[in-house]
Design an enzyme around this catalytic site. Structure first.
Site, mmCIF file in Angstrom:
data_model
loop_
_atom_site.group_PDB
_atom_site.id
_atom_site.type_symbol
_atom_site.label_atom_id
_atom_site.label_comp_id
_atom_site.label_asym_id
_atom_site.label_seq_id
_atom_site.Cartn_x
_atom_site.Cartn_y
_atom_site.Cartn_z
ATOM 1 N N ARG A 218 -10.290 -11.193 -3.535
ATOM 2 C CA ARG A 218 -10.239 -9.804 -3.932
ATOM 3 C C ARG A 218 -10.788 -9.574 -5.271
ATOM 4 N NH1 ARG A 218 -7.411 -7.433 0.603
ATOM 5 N NH2 ARG A 218 -6.053 -9.034 1.303
ATOM 6 N N SER B 278 -3.989 -0.967 -4.574
ATOM 7 C CA SER B 278 -3.300 -2.088 -4.998
ATOM 8 C C SER B 278 -4.088 -2.382 -6.280
ATOM 9 C CB SER B 278 -3.318 -3.235 -4.001
ATOM 10 O OG SER B 278 -4.450 -3.749 -3.578
ATOM 11 N N GLU C 202 -14.806 3.924 -8.190
ATOM 12 C CA GLU C 202 -14.193 2.850 -7.122
ATOM 13 C C GLU C 202 -12.738 2.785 -7.107
ATOM 14 O OE1 GLU C 202 -15.566 -1.235 -7.879
ATOM 15 O OE2 GLU C 202 -13.670 -1.886 -6.784
ATOM 16 N N TYR D 228 0.921 -1.083 -0.001
ATOM 17 C CA TYR D 228 0.099 0.106 0.192
ATOM 18 C C TYR D 228 0.660 1.267 0.057
ATOM 19 C CZ TYR D 228 -3.731 -3.347 1.078
ATOM 20 O OH TYR D 228 -4.514 -4.491 1.060
HETATM 21 C C1 DQA Z 1 -7.553 -2.010 -1.178
HETATM 22 C C2 DQA Z 1 -7.625 -3.383 -1.555
HETATM 23 C C3 DQA Z 1 -8.605 -4.362 -0.541
HETATM 24 O O1 DQA Z 1 -8.781 -5.739 -1.119
HETATM 25 C C4 DQA Z 1 -8.137 -4.497 0.859
HETATM 26 O O2 DQA Z 1 -9.008 -5.237 1.374
HETATM 27 C C5 DQA Z 1 -7.958 -3.138 1.278
HETATM 28 C C6 DQA Z 1 -7.190 -1.903 0.368
HETATM 29 C C7 DQA Z 1 -6.549 -0.989 -1.768
HETATM 30 O O3 DQA Z 1 -6.859 0.156 -1.708
HETATM 31 O O4 DQA Z 1 -5.883 -1.709 -2.242
HETATM 32 O O5 DQA Z 1 -7.964 -2.741 2.517
HETATM 33 O O6 DQA Z 1 -9.061 -1.577 -1.219
#
Ligand code: DQA
Length: 146
Positions: free
Chosen positions: A110, A101, A97, A22
């Site tokens: 994910r 990542s 959205e 991140y």
């Molecule tokens: C996220 C990706 C999600 O899968 C994860 O749970 C996060 C951060 C991202 O910003 O990459 O908390 O939203």
């Protein structure tokens, strides 16, 4: 123009949390820089973060009649929350959205998003730069379609 930035669970830990995924920027820095960028473009930006699903739903509701657009990094709720999806569709405010990542290059759980098919766009995989990219994309969309 008024835009609401919503960050979901664990994003308050940015800067400390898994920096290899991140990055090192804190949420406070991201919000401050985006606020300056927005102001320079004549946009008033409101920022909200919560680790609680219901608080996120209620903040989205409060945007009705106030915000013309929403930027949302729903964190893990992206992959689980019908309630946040329903809040966003319920207020009928165009939203982008975003994820720091590239969620499609990560674990299979994910890869599913409850938000993507309702979003005007998705930005994923460029770290904290995504907040700026998402704002640019949203304002471009709103100026063409608003
Ligand atoms: C996220 C990706 C999600 O899968 C994860 O749970 C996060 C951060 C991202 O910003 O990459 O908390 O939203």
């Amino acid at each position: 123009m008024h835009v609401l930035l919503v960050n979901g669970p664990n994003l308050n830990l940015l800067g400390q949390r898994e920096p290899g995924i991140y990055g090192c920027d804190t949420l406070a820095t991201i919000e401050a820089e985006l606020t300056v960028e927005a102001q320079a473009d004549g946009i008033k930006l409101a920022c909200f973060q919560s680790n609680f699903e219901g608080a996120l739903v209620e903040r989205i509701h409060q945007a009705m009649g106030v915000s013309q657009g929403i930027l949302i990094n729903a964190g893990a709720y992206t992959h689980t929350s019908i309630a946040i999806r329903d809040a966003l569709t319920g207020v009928a405010i165009p939203f982008v959205e975003l994820h720091l990542s590239n969620t499609y290059a990560r674990e299979p759980f994910r890869h599913r998003s409850y938000l993507s098919d309702q979003a005007v766009g998705i930005v994923s995989g460029f770290g904290s730069k995504n907040y700026s990219l998402a704002l640019q994309g949203l304002t471009h969309y709103l100026r063409r379609n608003g």
